[in-house]
Design an enzyme around this catalytic site. Structure first.
Site, PDB file in Angstrom:
ATOM      1  CG  MET A  27      -1.956  -1.100   1.474  1.00 16.62           C
ATOM      2  SD  MET A  27      -3.239  -1.156   1.993  1.00 16.62           S
ATOM      3  CE  MET A  27      -2.586  -0.612   3.897  1.00 16.62           C
ATOM      4  N   GLY A  28       2.236   1.205  -0.198  1.00 17.89           N
ATOM      5  CA  GLY A  28       3.084   2.055  -0.546  1.00 17.89           C
ATOM      6  C   GLY A  28       3.510   2.811   0.894  1.00 17.89           C
ATOM      7  CG  LEU A  30       6.914   1.369  -0.453  1.00 19.15           C
ATOM      8  CD1 LEU A  30       7.655   1.089  -1.677  1.00 19.15           C
ATOM      9  CD2 LEU A  30       6.561   0.060  -0.794  1.00 19.15           C
ATOM     10  CG  HIS A  34       7.144  -1.541   2.581  1.00 17.25           C
ATOM     11  ND1 HIS A  34       6.925  -1.248   3.533  1.00 17.25           N
ATOM     12  CD2 HIS A  34       5.312  -3.054   2.126  1.00 17.25           C
ATOM     13  CE1 HIS A  34       5.303  -1.427   3.962  1.00 17.25           C
ATOM     14  NE2 HIS A  34       4.396  -2.205   3.020  1.00 17.25           N
ATOM     15  CD  GLN A  61      -6.459  -3.739   2.484  1.00 23.71           C
ATOM     16  OE1 GLN A  61      -6.076  -3.866   1.269  1.00 23.71           O
ATOM     17  NE2 GLN A  61      -4.883  -3.701   3.132  1.00 23.71           N
ATOM     18  CB  SER A 185       3.959  -0.436  11.444  1.00 22.13           C
ATOM     19  OG  SER A 185       2.167  -0.649  10.494  1.00 22.13           O
ATOM     20  CB  SER A 186       2.829   2.481   6.492  1.00 15.98           C
ATOM     21  OG  SER A 186       3.232   1.933   5.562  1.00 15.98           O
ATOM     22  NE  ARG A 187      -3.223   1.477   9.460  1.00 12.97           N
ATOM     23  CZ  ARG A 187      -3.426   0.768   8.861  1.00 12.97           C
ATOM     24  NH1 ARG A 187      -2.598  -0.885   8.747  1.00 12.97           N
ATOM     25  NH2 ARG A 187      -4.965   0.636   7.819  1.00 12.97           N
TER      26      ARG A 187
END
Ligand code: AMP
Length: 278
Positions: A27-28, A30, A34, A61, A185-187
């Site tokens: 989902m980018g 990165l 990733h 999602q 995590s991107s989050r």
């Protein structure tokens, strides 16, 4: 490296890509996790094969109250990371390109997707399965690579490929972590400084519990206690589950995972480790 933004151009570009084609869906936003997947795909594809990376924040999602609109978007930076990791084709479609307004068919999964993350994110894994199936149809990879950080996703994708006969080999990569143990995590970008300082406690709790407990279920009980002591942490779930059925388990003769989802404020972080701890 080539960037394509439409399904038609992705199909055209894919025809010219030499097998084995290995896809890394993302989902980018990165990060090193990733990048590790793309680099592994590069190694597995070899000099002759090709590496496809999809960058698509899949609206299907995300739940209505989730972070779809604020999810980080940074395509230019992501393209640089893909290039240096050895990707050949980047597919970065818009939501309108991927989802026809008249669409009426999607992929459902049960019962694996009703547990763990699926319990608090209804519809999430149907959205994941649907987009991954579409990516497989558009990009026709020989193999696709997923991270162990999203263990439930990995298990469900393996089932989907087996149950719907996709000619795609599912590969996995271990979780990449910060030096203090926090799973990348991107989050993580959403965390405040104090939440970021506390968040490595999740992994520390899982590791300690796995090392000190006789069964996955007992490890989950101990990990829950430890995580509840982390300042600002709110447990969504902590479970000791069979690595392939995802059912809670006390068995020690089969591979198991100790998995947790924990909120810091509105930010939901997930992590899992093998049981027994390797
Ligand atoms: P996402 O962009 O979050 O959808 O993730 C894309 C892929 O990268 C998924 O297969 C994830 O499991 C994987 N991934 C995300 N974070 C990590 C990590 N820290 N280590 C390894 N793989 C990861």
């Amino acid at each position: 490296m080539k960037l394509v933004r439409t399904i038609a151009s992705a199909r055209r570009a894919t025809v010219a890509l030499a097998p084995p084609r290995i896809l890394v869906p993302t989902m980018g936003a990165l990060h090193r996790g990733h990048v590790a997947l793309i680099e592994q795909a590069r190694r597995r594809a070899g000099a002759k094969g090709t590496v496809q990376v999809s960058i698509f924040i899949n609206p299907a999602q995300f739940g209505p109250a989730e972070d779809f609109t604020r999810y980080p978007r940074m395509l230019a930076t992501d393209l640089r990371a893909c290039r240096s990791a050895g990707a050949d084709l980047i597919f970065a479609p818009s939501a309108e390109e991927m989802y026809d307004i008249h669409r009426s068919v999607s992929i459902a999964e049960s019962p694996l997707s009703t547990r763990l993350c699926g319990a608090s994110r209804p519809g999430h894994f149907a959205g994941v399965c649907t987009v991954v199936a579409k990516l497989f149809n558009i990009l026709t990879p020989d193999a696709a690579l997923f991270g162990e950080k999203d263990w439930q996703q990995l298990v469900i994708i393996r089932r989907m490929v087996a149950d719907l006969d996709f000619p795609v080999k599912v590969l996995s990569h271990p979780t990449i972590r910060e030096a203090d143990g926090l799973a990348l995590s991107s989050r993580n970008a959403y965390l405040t400084a104090s939440e970021r300082a506390a968040a490595p406690g999740i992994c520390a709790a899982l590791k300690k519990a796995a090392a000190e407990s006789p069964t996955p279920a007992a490890a989950a009980r101990l990990a829950r206690k430890l995580i509840q002591r982390i300042p600002g942490a709110r447990v969504d779930y902590v479970e000791g589950v069979d690595a392939s059925t995802l059912a809670s388990t006390i068995r020690t003769d089969r591979p198991a995972r100790l998995a947790a989802a924990v909120y810091f404020g509105d930010t939901r972080l997930i992590d899992n480790i093998p049981f027994p701890k390797k």
